[in-house]
Design an enzyme around this catalytic site. Structure first.
Site, mmCIF file in Angstrom:
data_model
loop_
_atom_site.group_PDB
_atom_site.id
_atom_site.type_symbol
_atom_site.label_atom_id
_atom_site.label_comp_id
_atom_site.label_asym_id
_atom_site.label_seq_id
_atom_site.Cartn_x
_atom_site.Cartn_y
_atom_site.Cartn_z
ATOM 1 N N ASP A 88 -4.441 2.501 -4.864
ATOM 2 C CA ASP A 88 -3.098 2.426 -4.431
ATOM 3 C C ASP A 88 -2.483 1.363 -3.887
ATOM 4 O OD1 ASP A 88 -4.062 3.087 -1.947
ATOM 5 O OD2 ASP A 88 -2.720 4.770 -1.429
ATOM 6 N N ASP B 226 0.926 -1.143 -0.212
ATOM 7 C CA ASP B 226 -0.089 -0.079 0.202
ATOM 8 C C ASP B 226 0.895 1.017 0.189
ATOM 9 O OD1 ASP B 226 -3.044 1.005 0.355
ATOM 10 O OD2 ASP B 226 -1.599 2.064 1.807
#
Length: 465
Positions: free
Chosen positions: A371, A328
Site C-alpha cells: 500500500d 502510505d
C-alpha cells in the site's frame, strides 16, 4: 555387173557420208545423258547430304522404322539419347527403346497414323529410364510402311516443372503473405494468405500499389530509406504497421528482395511478410508487466526508480528543484482483514486513480509495493507547491470508496516529502528521506504530511530559500 558394183559403191559412199554425222549425234546424245545422270546423281547426293546434315543438326532424336517397328535409320542425337550406336540401332526393333508398359500405346499410334505429341518412358542401353516426348509420321515408300519418329528427352524439363509446381504450391499454401510487384511498385501477384490477412482479393490487389495498406503512422523517411535500399539491389527487412480493407490495424515483419534480369537490372520485387500482431501485443504486455504494476497500471518500482534517476539527472543539469512524495495508506490492513483481498484490490486501484488525478502530466506516480505509493513532482518553484499537492491527495483519499459488495469505507494516508537538492542528492537518498518523513507522520497521528528537512509540525514549515 559393172553397173551393180558401181551402184553398190555409190551406196557405200552415201552411207559413209551419213554414218559419221549419225555417230557424232549418237555420241553427243550419250554424252549428254551421262552428264545429266552425273549431275542428277550429284544433286541427289547433295540432297541426301543436306538431309543427313539437317537430321544430325537436330536437337531431337530421329528414328526411321519400317513395317511396324524395324529401325532402318537414325541420327546421332538418337544414339546419344538411347546409348546405342547408330550401327547397333539399325535393324533393331523400335520397341527395344521403349518401356514395355508403353508398347501398346506406341503400336496404336503407329497403326492409327497418329502424328500428335505424346509422352512415354524410354529405356537406354544401360537399362535406365527417361521421359520422352514422341511425335511420328507414317508414310509409304518402296512398298513399305515407314514411320519417321522424333524423340525429345523431357526428363529435365518435367523435373523443373515438378519443382515449379512444388514452389507454386508452397507459395499458394504459405502462411506468410507473399506479394510480387513490378519495378514501379504495381502489384502483379498476391497469394491467398495476403487476401486472408488484408481482406483484399487478388483481383482487388492486382495493379494496386502496396501503399493501400499503409496505416499512415510511419514517417515518409521510413519509406524513402526502404526504396533506397531496394534500388541499390539489396534486401530490406523491417516492420510495417498496416491497415486491412476493413480499417483494422496489424503489424507485419517483411523481407523485400529485388529480382534481377540477366543484365543485372531490377525488374520486380518480392515481399514475404509475416503477421506479428499477436507477437507485438505479447511483447507489449510483457513490457507492461516488466514496467507497470499489473493491478493499478501505475509504473512499478523498477520503472519508477528509472524515472527518478532521469529526473535527478535533469535537475542537476538545469539546477532545478523537485519533490518526492512517499504515500502510505492508513487503515488498509483493516480493509483487507474485514472485507477480503478483492476489496483491498479495489481500494488500491481507486487510490491509484485518485493519485493520478492529483498530479500534472509531467509528474509521475508509481506503486512501490503493498500500500505504498511514490510521486515525483518534476518541477518545484516553492515548498508550498508540494504541500498543496499533498493536501489535495489527503482530500482525495479521504473520500469514501465503494467496495465490491456495495459497502463504502475510507482509508487515510501518511505522506512524507523530500526535496532535491536540499534533502538528498540522488534517488536513493530522496526515497530514504521521504520514507523517514512519512514515518514521522505515522508517529504523530497519521493522515497528514510533513517535509523531511524539518522536524517541526507541518503547519509551521516555511520556505527557507
Amino acid at each position: 555387173m559393172n553397173s551393180f558394183y558401181e551402184s553398190y559403191q555409190a551406196c557405200l559412199h552415201r552411207w559413209d557420208v551419213v554414218l559419221l554425222p549419225l555417230t557424232l549425234l549418237v555420241c553427243s546424245a550419250l554424252l549428254a545423258v551421262m552428264l545429266w545422270y552425273l549431275h542428277a546423281r550429284r544433286r541427289l547426293c547433295m540432297s541426301e547430304e543436306h538431309f543427313r546434315n539437317l537430321a544430325e543438326a537436330s536437337f531431337e532424336g530421329i528414328i526411321l522404322s519400317r513395317n511396324g517397328g524395324t529401325i532402318c535409320d537414325s541420327n546421332e542425337r538418337a544414339s546419344e539419347m538411347s546409348g546405342f550406336s547408330r550401327q547397333e540401332l539399325l535393324e533393331r526393333s523400335l520397341y527395344c527403346l521403349i518401356a514395355p508398359e508403353y508398347h501398346t500405346l506406341v503400336h496404336r499410334a503407329i497403326a492409327d497414323g497418329f502424328d500428335g505429341p505424346y509422352e512415354i518412358e524410354g529405356v537406354r542401353a544401360d537399362g535406365s529410364r527417361y521421359l520422352l516426348e514422341v511425335r511420328g509420321k507414317t508414310f509409304q515408300s518402296g512398298g513399305h510402311t515407314m514411320r519417321a519418329s522424333t524423340l525429345r528427352d523431357v526428363t529435365a524439363r518435367r523435373a523443373k516443372e515438378a519443382q515449379l509446381r512444388k514452389l507454386s504450391a508452397a507459395v499458394e499454401h504459405s502462411p506468410a503473405s507473399i506479394v510480387i510487384t513490378n519495378r514501379d511498385g504495381a502489384i502483379e501477384y498476391v497469394n491467398p494468405a495476403f487476401s486472408r490477412l488484408t481482406g483484399y482479393s487478388m483481383q482487388e490487389a492486382l495493379g494496386q500499389n502496396p501503399r493501400i495498406l499503409k496505416a499512415g503512422d510511419q514517417p515518409e523517411e521510413f519509406y524513402r530509406e526502404l526504396w533506397a535500399v531496394l534500388l541499390r539491389g539489396e534486401e530490406w527487412r523491417g516492420e510495417f504497421h498496416n491497415k486491412r480493407k476493413d480499417g483494422s490495424l496489424f503489424w507485419e515483419m517483411a523481407s523485400i528482395s529485388p529480382i534481377l534480369n540477366n543484365k543485372g537490372e531490377i525488374i520486380s520485387f518480392v515481399a514475404v511478410k509475416e503477421n506479428i500482431t499477436e507477437r507485438k501485443e505479447l511483447r507489449d504486455r510483457l513490457e507492461q508487466m516488466a514496467q507497470f504494476d499489473m493491478l493499478t497500471g501505475l509504473p512499478n518500482r523498477r520503472m519508477f526508480l528509472d524515472r527518478l534517476s532521469q529526473t535527478v539527472a535533469i535537475a542537476q543539469r538545469t539546477e532545478q528543484r523537485f519533490a518526492l512524495l512517499f504515500v502510505d495508506l492508513d487503515g488498509f490492513k483493516r480493509i483487507n482483514d474485514s472485507y477480503g483481498h478483492e476489496a483491498g484490490d479495489r481500494v488500491l486501484k481507486t487510490v491509484a486513480a485518485r493519485l493520478a488525478a492529483c498530479i500534472r502530466m509531467s509528474d509521475t506516480v508509481g506503486r512501490m509495493g503493498g500500500d505504498e505509493f511514490t510521486i515525483i513532482l518534476s518541477t518545484l518553484a516553492h515548498y508550498e507547491d508540494a504541500g498543496q499537492v499533498a493536501d489535495k491527495i489527503l482530500d482525495a483519499l479521504s473520500r469514501p470508496i465503494t467496495l465490491p459488495d456495495g459497502q463504502q469505507d475510507t482509508v487515510g494516508s501518511s505522506i512524507g516529502i523530500s526535496v532535491f537538492p536540499e534533502d538528498a542528492q540522488d534517488g536513493d537518498g530522496l526515497l530514504a528521506t521521504a520514507d523517514d518523513a512519512m514515518y514521522k507522520v505515522k508517529r504523530n497521528g497519521k493522515n497528514s504530511y510533513c517535509f523531511y528537512h524539518s522536524c517541526k509540525p507541518v503547519a509551521v514549515v516555511q520556505e527557507t530559500i
